[in-house]
Design a protein around this motif. Structure first.
Motif, PDB file in Angstrom:
ATOM      1  N   LYS A  97       0.836  -1.203   0.000  1.00 21.34           N
ATOM      2  CA  LYS A  97       0.000   0.000   0.000  1.00 21.34           C
ATOM      3  C   LYS A  97       0.867   1.249   0.000  1.00 21.34           C
ATOM      4  O   LYS A  97       1.980   1.253   0.534  1.00 21.34           O
ATOM      5  CB  LYS A  97      -0.915   0.050   1.230  1.00 21.34           C
ATOM      6  CG  LYS A  97      -2.241  -0.658   1.079  1.00 21.34           C
ATOM      7  CD  LYS A  97      -3.151  -0.374   2.269  1.00 21.34           C
ATOM      8  CE  LYS A  97      -4.447  -1.150   2.176  1.00 21.34           C
ATOM      9  NZ  LYS A  97      -5.324  -0.896   3.353  1.00 21.34           N
ATOM     10  N   TYR A  99       0.520   4.930   1.509  1.00 21.07           N
ATOM     11  CA  TYR A  99      -0.235   5.722   2.478  1.00 21.07           C
ATOM     12  C   TYR A  99       0.211   7.185   2.358  1.00 21.07           C
ATOM     13  O   TYR A  99       1.392   7.493   2.535  1.00 21.07           O
ATOM     14  CB  TYR A  99       0.047   5.244   3.899  1.00 21.07           C
ATOM     15  CG  TYR A  99      -0.334   3.809   4.183  1.00 21.07           C
ATOM     16  CD1 TYR A  99      -1.615   3.474   4.613  1.00 21.07           C
ATOM     17  CD2 TYR A  99       0.609   2.786   4.060  1.00 21.07           C
ATOM     18  CE1 TYR A  99      -1.959   2.159   4.910  1.00 21.07           C
ATOM     19  CE2 TYR A  99       0.278   1.470   4.350  1.00 21.07           C
ATOM     20  CZ  TYR A  99      -1.005   1.158   4.773  1.00 21.07           C
ATOM     21  OH  TYR A  99      -1.332  -0.144   5.068  1.00 21.07           O
ATOM     22  N   GLU A 142      -2.882   8.264   5.104  1.00 25.56           N
ATOM     23  CA  GLU A 142      -1.858   7.852   6.069  1.00 25.56           C
ATOM     24  C   GLU A 142      -2.469   7.352   7.378  1.00 25.56           C
ATOM     25  O   GLU A 142      -1.896   6.481   8.043  1.00 25.56           O
ATOM     26  CB  GLU A 142      -0.902   9.011   6.356  1.00 25.56           C
ATOM     27  CG  GLU A 142       0.282   8.597   7.214  1.00 25.56           C
ATOM     28  CD  GLU A 142       1.158   9.765   7.608  1.00 25.56           C
ATOM     29  OE1 GLU A 142       2.210   9.535   8.215  1.00 25.56           O
ATOM     30  OE2 GLU A 142       0.781  10.920   7.314  1.00 25.56           O
ATOM     31  N   PHE A 145      -2.695   3.671   7.888  1.00 24.82           N
ATOM     32  CA  PHE A 145      -1.518   2.874   8.249  1.00 24.82           C
ATOM     33  C   PHE A 145      -1.632   2.377   9.686  1.00 24.82           C
ATOM     34  O   PHE A 145      -1.400   1.191   9.972  1.00 24.82           O
ATOM     35  CB  PHE A 145      -0.245   3.692   8.067  1.00 24.82           C
ATOM     36  CG  PHE A 145       0.998   2.980   8.540  1.00 24.82           C
ATOM     37  CD1 PHE A 145       1.569   1.980   7.776  1.00 24.82           C
ATOM     38  CD2 PHE A 145       1.580   3.297   9.759  1.00 24.82           C
ATOM     39  CE1 PHE A 145       2.708   1.304   8.213  1.00 24.82           C
ATOM     40  CE2 PHE A 145       2.715   2.638  10.207  1.00 24.82           C
ATOM     41  CZ  PHE A 145       3.280   1.641   9.428  1.00 24.82           C
ATOM     42  N   SER A 158       5.020  -1.249   2.594  1.00 27.74           N
ATOM     43  CA  SER A 158       4.252  -0.020   2.820  1.00 27.74           C
ATOM     44  C   SER A 158       5.101   1.186   2.438  1.00 27.74           C
ATOM     45  O   SER A 158       6.271   1.274   2.820  1.00 27.74           O
ATOM     46  CB  SER A 158       3.845   0.111   4.296  1.00 27.74           C
ATOM     47  OG  SER A 158       3.011  -0.948   4.698  1.00 27.74           O
TER      48      SER A 158
END
Length: 282
Positions: A97, A99, A142, A145, A158
């Motif tokens: 991902k 973020y 974010e 996360f 990440s």
């Protein structure tokens, strides 16, 4: 570059952001014109040889609302189709991902004054365009996360891009605020079950303009450039080490590629040193 209780001496900045004019069907009106002496004759979103100018915006969301005004939308960069590190990871079934601080607010049209539209790398690509499954699965705010961390497990890879106010950039952000922000994220990781198998790499896209007595090594038009800070925080990092290996920004890509056996994105990351000398892997 700091590693555990050791130090890495050489980490150079690499810049690499390319659009394929033929593939993206970029009209001539968007391409800058440069004279033989290097002077800019006409400004544009794309350089004559097909590279995106740093402050350009994607046709996808989010981009500044002003770019949707009559006559402005034609300056947006069309969706790109080149492969990304995200694509390589997905092809191998590796979770990941991106973020971004302020992402949700920007999508809702309420972007923070320090949100950097042009720093949302994956948003430039067709696979992560508005309404795609790629965007739904891989691009997040974010704040997600920490939610993902508490839900356990995190994605295998990440990327975190803080909001501008937290990025330590000279002129509009505070060093202490940015460092405290990063420290809070690292602390949350250290207190989670994820920590024993996690490597955090913290780096920057410039050196803050300070003098460096070490000249960059010979490379190509994209670097390596001046040395920039980089820190590895991990229980897997080697301690009491002074590593003289030359690293650069794409060394992070090379480490990811080596860890999961991914095809390199290009010649630059394929040739980069991959950071494994900084770790004590079993």
């Amino acid at each position: 570059m700091l590693v555990g209780e050791g130090m890495m001496r050489h980490w150079g900045l690499t810049s690499w952001r390319r659009a394929d004019p033929a593939q993206a069907q970029i009209p001539a009106s968007r391409v800058a014109q440069v004279g033989s002496d290097g002077s800019v004759r006409k400004d544009g979103a794309i350089t004559p040889d097909g590279h995106i100018v740093n402050t350009s915006y994607t046709v996808n969301s989010p981009h500044p609302p002003a770019m949707d005004a009559p006559g402005q939308r034609g300056q947006l960069v069309p969706e790109l189709d080149a492969p990304t590190i995200g694509d390589r990871l997905s092809e191998r079934g590796v979770s990941w991902k991106w973020y971004a601080g302020g992402w949700d607010a920007a999508l809702a049209g309420r972007a923070d004054d320090t949100f950097q539209f042009h720093h949302q790398a994956f948003a430039f690509f067709r696979r992560y365009a508005d309404g795609t499954e790629g965007r739904r699965l891989h691009l997040a705010d974010e704040t997600a996360f920490l939610s993902d961390l508490h839900a356990h497990p995190l994605p295998a890879v990440s990327f975190i891009k803080p909001l501008g106010v937290d990025n330590e950039h000279p002129g509009y952000a505070s060093l202490l605020t940015g460092q405290a922000h990063v420290a809070s994220l690292v602390s949350a990781l250290q207190q989670s079950p994820e920590w024993r198998s996690t490597a955090v790499i913290i780096t920057y896209d410039e050196n803050g303009g300070r003098y460096d007595h070490v000249p960059p090594p010979a490379g190509d038009r994209w670097g390596p450039g001046v040395r920039v800070p980089a820190i590895i925080v991990s229980p897997l990092a080697r301690r009491h080490l002074v590593d003289h290996t030359r690293y650069e920004t794409v060394s992070i890509l090379r480490l990811i590629e080596r860890r999961w056996g991914l095809e390199a994105l290009g010649e630059r990351d394929e040739k980069a040193n991959d950071l494994t000398a900084a770790f004590a892997f079993d």
